[in-house]
Motif scaffolding. Structure first.
Motif, short mmCIF file in Angstrom:
data_model
loop_
_atom_site.label_atom_id
_atom_site.label_comp_id
_atom_site.label_asym_id
_atom_site.label_seq_id
_atom_site.Cartn_x
_atom_site.Cartn_y
_atom_site.Cartn_z
N ASP A 82 44.46 28.02 32.71
CA ASP A 82 43.81 26.74 32.38
C ASP A 82 44.69 25.93 31.44
N PRO A 83 45.10 24.71 31.82
CA PRO A 83 45.95 23.90 30.94
C PRO A 83 45.24 23.34 29.72
N HIS A 84 43.91 23.56 29.64
CA HIS A 84 43.16 23.14 28.46
C HIS A 84 43.14 24.26 27.43
N SER A 85 43.23 23.92 26.17
CA SER A 85 43.06 24.91 25.13
C SER A 85 41.59 25.34 25.09
N PHE B 61 34.85 42.24 41.26
CA PHE B 61 36.25 42.10 40.82
C PHE B 61 36.49 40.79 40.08
N TYR B 62 36.26 39.66 40.77
CA TYR B 62 36.59 38.37 40.15
C TYR B 62 35.66 38.05 38.99
N GLY B 63 34.39 38.39 39.11
CA GLY B 63 33.44 38.08 38.05
C GLY B 63 33.48 39.07 36.91
N LYS B 64 33.33 40.35 37.20
CA LYS B 64 33.26 41.36 36.15
C LYS B 64 34.63 41.74 35.60
N THR B 65 35.52 42.20 36.49
CA THR B 65 36.81 42.69 36.02
C THR B 65 37.66 41.60 35.39
N LEU B 66 37.81 40.48 36.08
CA LEU B 66 38.68 39.42 35.57
C LEU B 66 38.04 38.59 34.47
N SER B 67 36.75 38.26 34.63
CA SER B 67 36.12 37.32 33.70
C SER B 67 35.13 37.93 32.73
N GLY B 68 34.69 39.17 32.96
CA GLY B 68 33.77 39.80 32.04
C GLY B 68 32.32 39.46 32.25
N LYS B 69 31.99 38.78 33.33
CA LYS B 69 30.59 38.46 33.61
C LYS B 69 29.82 39.74 33.93
N VAL C 94 32.80 32.63 24.53
CA VAL C 94 33.57 33.04 25.70
C VAL C 94 33.95 34.52 25.56
N ARG C 95 33.87 35.24 26.65
CA ARG C 95 34.22 36.66 26.64
C ARG C 95 35.73 36.83 26.57
N ASP C 96 36.15 37.95 26.00
CA ASP C 96 37.58 38.21 25.86
C ASP C 96 38.30 38.18 27.21
N GLU C 97 37.67 38.75 28.24
CA GLU C 97 38.30 38.75 29.56
C GLU C 97 38.55 37.34 30.06
N GLN C 98 37.58 36.44 29.81
CA GLN C 98 37.75 35.07 30.26
C GLN C 98 38.78 34.33 29.41
N ILE C 99 38.89 34.68 28.15
CA ILE C 99 39.93 34.09 27.31
C ILE C 99 41.30 34.38 27.92
N ARG C 100 41.49 35.60 28.40
CA ARG C 100 42.77 35.95 29.01
C ARG C 100 43.01 35.13 30.28
N VAL C 101 41.97 34.97 31.09
CA VAL C 101 42.10 34.18 32.31
C VAL C 101 42.44 32.73 31.97
N PHE C 102 41.70 32.14 31.04
CA PHE C 102 41.95 30.75 30.67
C PHE C 102 43.37 30.58 30.13
N THR C 103 43.81 31.51 29.30
CA THR C 103 45.13 31.38 28.68
C THR C 103 46.24 31.40 29.73
N SER D 178 30.67 34.08 31.71
CA SER D 178 31.82 34.58 30.96
C SER D 178 32.19 33.59 29.87
N ARG D 179 31.75 32.35 30.04
CA ARG D 179 31.90 31.31 29.02
C ARG D 179 30.64 30.46 29.08
N TYR D 180 30.01 30.24 27.95
CA TYR D 180 28.84 29.37 27.94
C TYR D 180 28.94 28.44 26.75
N GLY D 181 29.04 27.17 27.06
CA GLY D 181 29.15 26.16 26.02
C GLY D 181 28.34 24.94 26.37
#
Length: 678
Positions: free
Chosen positions: A636-639, A332-340, A624-633, A66-69
């Motif tokens: 996650d205390p990191h920008s 649920f946790y991977g696909k729905t929440l994070s977009g994997k 990063v996928r949009d779904e994971q952006i929402r989760v991080f925001t 859902s995020r690859y960097g």
């Protein structure tokens, strides 16, 4: 996904875990990977794209992520190293009870898909039966403790860590928990996206119950009961931003007083079942949430609570059961929440499990094979230079009084620095790994960890204990011990390159060091003194001055659109943004100090100053996928990586000078509007 409980104090880390090998460099570029750049972009328009665009184009998101960097790539490469160490043990025969036997057997058990699928839900049936046998509400709190011993958090979290106002001693602590989506907004927001997530979450809960053997109608009702309890807890829980207030999280009670204030549950039974005796004091970090738990247990029918406990058990066990449980959890946790789109392969999940259960045992093997002494020696020098530079930055602040500066310098001088690996390794001799079931071994590992943590209650804090394993590519600052820690695995490219010059290493690992040091003086860390005690050591005027300057950063990030309909949370990410800000400034000064008598040449067309900022920016390359952006925001205390570049650098004067950024460039911020903290 519910995580098996891991105990740690209020450590402030750099980022999620990761690590890697240096790419082949055909010419001397000073450590900069030219292929990672996108020189068609303009530095003053989008420095993130300019510094990272080439890397992003070469590493598109795959189904697994859902995020690859760069961090994720490094973690992947490091996992291969760890896998090699583990699989070598997994292939051999070892003395029963030896560390080698435990590592090898646990990995083999995790990899045995035939047995896992044959067992199905059988490994959790005894525990489900125990919950079903609960006959009254007095039994609930005792079984909450039983589950906690197995690493399963339910209504709240409990652990032992340093007393924030007496940092030399460990005390028992309780904090809000009980909501498996992780953030209260998921339960309370009424937008269409949140409503959809809650609907799918309820479906997921019901799915787990049916997989565990419950009738569909019963499963559906239990799902409603679980969501009712979690929503009620969420309403009385603090938001992620509110949790950043250390003073508000300090509510210490003598045990008898605690029993009176939080009356209604048999706390003696809870503590004795947990395995703790003679508790004298308890810190309740978020009292309102705990009071709500008491109200719920007292007022709701016991069947609802049994459903809640059953779900927490099943959800915690999903990763260690048959493939249908794993798939349901991932959907649920991977696909729905994070977009994997696809789960990690079994070997990666198995390596992660062994790392979690026997982390320092694996770490010892890792250090012996992958951590050169020369890297530690150079790191020590870098830390010393960064410490000097931070001292200079503190002394240079005109807004800070002489009195506060003196105390800040005392705190800096007492930083406890950890590099590479612990001097004393954990002893896993009492942890038993047997060939019964994967889940049974996970429970025994959690029991070992829980007992290890709880054994510290009422005892002095061990300042030599590590909160990360050596094979973790990360770093942290812990305010309770005033320590900065850099595990062995972070000392690799692109963080650190033994062959690169100071422009690169100060821009990369130097900023990491400065970042962790600055955490000691961020919005949270500054509230702890040199001894790690939560104590106001700033003058009132200086504290107000700090807050005014920090608010500039809050306001700036609050106005960033991370998605068209979603803004960044400047308050929640303030500590990490301040640490990035201070880390860059401190490391840049240390870089100037280190090279002032021997200036570095231009390499690959870039000045040393430019290479410094390119090395920093390269750490955050990724998609990063949009779904994971929402989760991080939300959590996650990191920008986000993009904004750790495009949001951080426009507040750094030296960046403007290095790349000739002017008021004509979109990233330009007028000098009087830039954050000026350190």
């Amino acid at each position: 996904m519910k995580k098996m409980k891991m105990y740690a104090s209020a450590a402030l880390s750099l980022v999620a875990m990761v690590a890697c090998n240096s790419p082949e460099k055909k010419t001397d570029t000073g450590g900069i990977d030219l292929a990672s750049l996108d020189t068609t972009a303009l530095p003053g328009t989008d420095f993130y794209q300019y510094a990272c665009g080439g890397w992003i184009a070469q590493h598109p998101l795959t189904a697994e992520f859902s995020r690859y960097g760069t961090f994720d790539k490094l973690r992947e490469d490091n996992d291969v190293k760890v896998q090699s160490l583990i699989e070598e043990l997994a292939k051999g025969k070892h003395e029963a009870g030896s560390v080698a036997q435990k590592i090898g057997d646990l990995y083999n058990i995790a990899m045995d898909s035939v047995k896992l699928n044959s067992d199905g839900a059988a490994p959790i049936q005894t525990q489900l039966q125990e919950i079903a046998a609960l006959t009254n509400k007095e039994d609930i709190i005792g079984y909450v403790a039983t589950m906690a011993r197995n690493g399963i958090s339910t209504y709240f979290n409990a652990f032992v860590s340093a007393d924030a106002m007496n940092s030399t001693m460990n005390i028992f602590q309780m904090e809000q928990g009980g909501i498996n989506l992780g953030e209260r907004d998921y339960y309370l927001n009424t937008d269409s996206l949140s409503l959809d997530i809650r609907t799918k979450y309820e479906t997921y809960i019901g799915k787990l119950f049916t997989l565990a053997g419950f009738d569909a109608a019963v499963a559906a009702q239990k799902a409603k009961d679980v969501l009712e309890i979690e929503t009620a807890i969420a309403k009385e829980s603090k938001s992620s931003a509110e949790l950043r207030d250390p003073m508000a999280n300090y509510n210490k009670y003598i045990y008898k007083g605690f029993q009176e204030v939080f009356a209604g549950l048999q706390w003696d039974k809870y503590l004795s079942t947990l395995g703790i005796k003679d508790v004298e004091v308890i810190n309740v970090q978020q009292p309102r949430a705990i009071q709500e738990v008491i109200r719920l247990i007292k007022t709701l029918p016991i069947e609802k609570h049994k459903a809640y406990l059953e779900y927490n058990l099943i959800d915690a066990a999903t990763a260690y059961l048959s493939d249908d449980f794993v798939a349901a959890s991932f959907d649920f946790y991977g696909k729905t929440l994070s977009g994997k789109e696809a789960n990690r392969p079994r070997w990666k999940r198995s390596v992660s499990t062994v790392n979690q259960a026997l982390g320092e045992a694996v770490g010892k093997l890792y250090v012996e094979k992958h951590f050169p002494a020369a890297a530690k020696e150079r790191m020590v020098k870098l830390v010393d230079n960064l410490s000097v530079a931070l001292g200079e930055r503190i002394q240079a602040q005109e807004w800070m009084s002489t009195e506060t500066k003196a105390k800040a310098m005392e705190k800096l001088a007492t930083f406890h620095v950890k590099i590479g690996y612990p001097e004393k390794w954990k002893d896993y001799s009492t942890l038993e790994i047997k060939n019964d079931s994967y889940w049974a071994n996970i429970c025994r590992a959690a029991q070992w960890e829980t007992a290890d943590n709880l054994s510290r209650v009422g005892k002095p804090v061990d300042k030599d204990e590590w909160l990360m394993t050596p094979q973790t590519v990360n770093a942290y600052y812990n305010p309770a011990t005033n320590e900065i820690c850099f595990p062995a695995a972070i000392l690799q490219y692109p963080f650190f390159d033994m062959e690169a010059d100071d422009a690169f290493n100060y821009g990369a690992i130097g900023v990491v060091i400065g970042h962790e040091m600055t955490h000691g003086f961020d919005d949270q860390g500054r509230q702890f003194d040199k001894d790690g005690n939560l104590k106001e050591w700033w003058t009132a005027e200086d504290a107000a001055g700090f807050n005014t300057r920090a608010q500039v950063m809050v306001d700036f990030f609050n106005n960033i659109n991370v998605l068209p309909d979603l803004k960044a949370n400047g308050k929640f990410t303030l500590g990490e943004n301040l640490a990035d800000h201070g880390g860059i400034k401190v490391s840049y000064l240390a870089f100037q100090n280190a090279t002032k008598n021997n200036p570095l040449p231009v390499k690959a067309g870039f000045t040393p100053e430019q290479r410094f900022f390119l090395a920093y920016a390269a750490l955050w390359a990724g998609s990063v996928r949009d779904e994971q952006i929402r989760v991080f925001t939300k959590t996650d205390p990191h920008s986000l990586g993009k904004w750790r570049v495009n949001g951080a650098l426009p507040h750094i004067d030296a960046w403007y000078e290095a790349f000739g950024i002017t008021e004509k460039d979109p990233l330009y911020i007028a000098p009087e509007k830039r954050a000026k903290v350190w």
